[in-house]
Scaffold this active site. Structure first.
Site, mmCIF file in Angstrom:
data_model
loop_
_atom_site.group_PDB
_atom_site.id
_atom_site.type_symbol
_atom_site.label_atom_id
_atom_site.label_comp_id
_atom_site.label_asym_id
_atom_site.label_seq_id
_atom_site.Cartn_x
_atom_site.Cartn_y
_atom_site.Cartn_z
ATOM 1 N N HIS A 52 29.002 59.196 33.785
ATOM 2 C CA HIS A 52 28.398 59.449 34.998
ATOM 3 C C HIS A 52 29.157 60.733 35.818
ATOM 4 C CE1 HIS A 52 31.108 56.237 35.491
ATOM 5 N NE2 HIS A 52 31.310 56.601 36.741
ATOM 6 N N HIS A 96 29.903 61.910 39.324
ATOM 7 C CA HIS A 96 29.862 61.744 40.958
ATOM 8 C C HIS A 96 29.492 63.024 41.335
ATOM 9 C CE1 HIS A 96 32.355 57.867 40.917
ATOM 10 N NE2 HIS A 96 32.698 58.421 39.646
#
Ligand code: 5GP
Ligand code: ZN
Length: 138
Positions: free
Chosen positions: A103, A105
């Site tokens: 992922h 951020h």
């Protein structure tokens, strides 16, 4: 690597099996709000296909994830009145990764917000820098 990991919370969010505040999606990626925001508007962009981390991910999925992060960052400034954005990725527990589905951020930044660099910039030893550079050269 299978496209989905049955034990992965982000795979479950992508599949809609766990709730999330979704803010963007395309064929290859989904973006949703972080439950523990570093700043107002902190979101996460993930590839739909499970990949553990930066080392693991298919480069095309990585490219799609970064493009989606740029789309969200471009939206964050006018939509939230942000003054800047940090993109962050952690690869491996030593680098603070806690959820093992890659992922990015997307952290909107505001003038005067309380976030700090996690290191103190200070000049390094030039021989050590050169030695590390030699190891990094292919
Ligand atoms: P990491 O520590 O791996 O870089 O980032 C994981 C992020 O996922 C953390 O910022 C954490 O707040 C967020 N997070 C963990 N579990 C959930 C969840 O179930 N839903 C959402 N939306 N965010 C989560
Ligand atoms: Zn996953």
């Amino acid at each position: 690597m299978a496209d989905t990991d049955p034990d992965c919370i982000f795979c479950k969010i992508v599949a809609g099996e766990l709730p999330s505040e979704r803010v963007d999606e395309d064929e290859n990626t989904v973006a949703f709000m972080d439950l523990n925001p570093a700043t107002r508007g902190h979101a996460l962009v993930v590839p739909r296909r499970h990949a553990k981390n930066l080392l693991d991910i298919d480069p095309e999925d990585l490219a799609a994830t970064i493009r989606a992060a740029q789309r969200l960052a471009r939206r964050a400034l006018p939509a939230l009145g942000a003054d800047g954005v940090n993109l962050m990725n952690s690869c491996g527990p030593a680098a603070w990764q806690t959820v093992f589905h890659l992922h990015l951020h997307v952290i909107p930044r505001y003038d005067g917000d309380p976030l700090k660099l996690p290191w103190i910039p200070q000049p390094g030893d030039s021989n050590e820098i050169a030695a590390a550079a030699a190891l990094l050269r292919a």
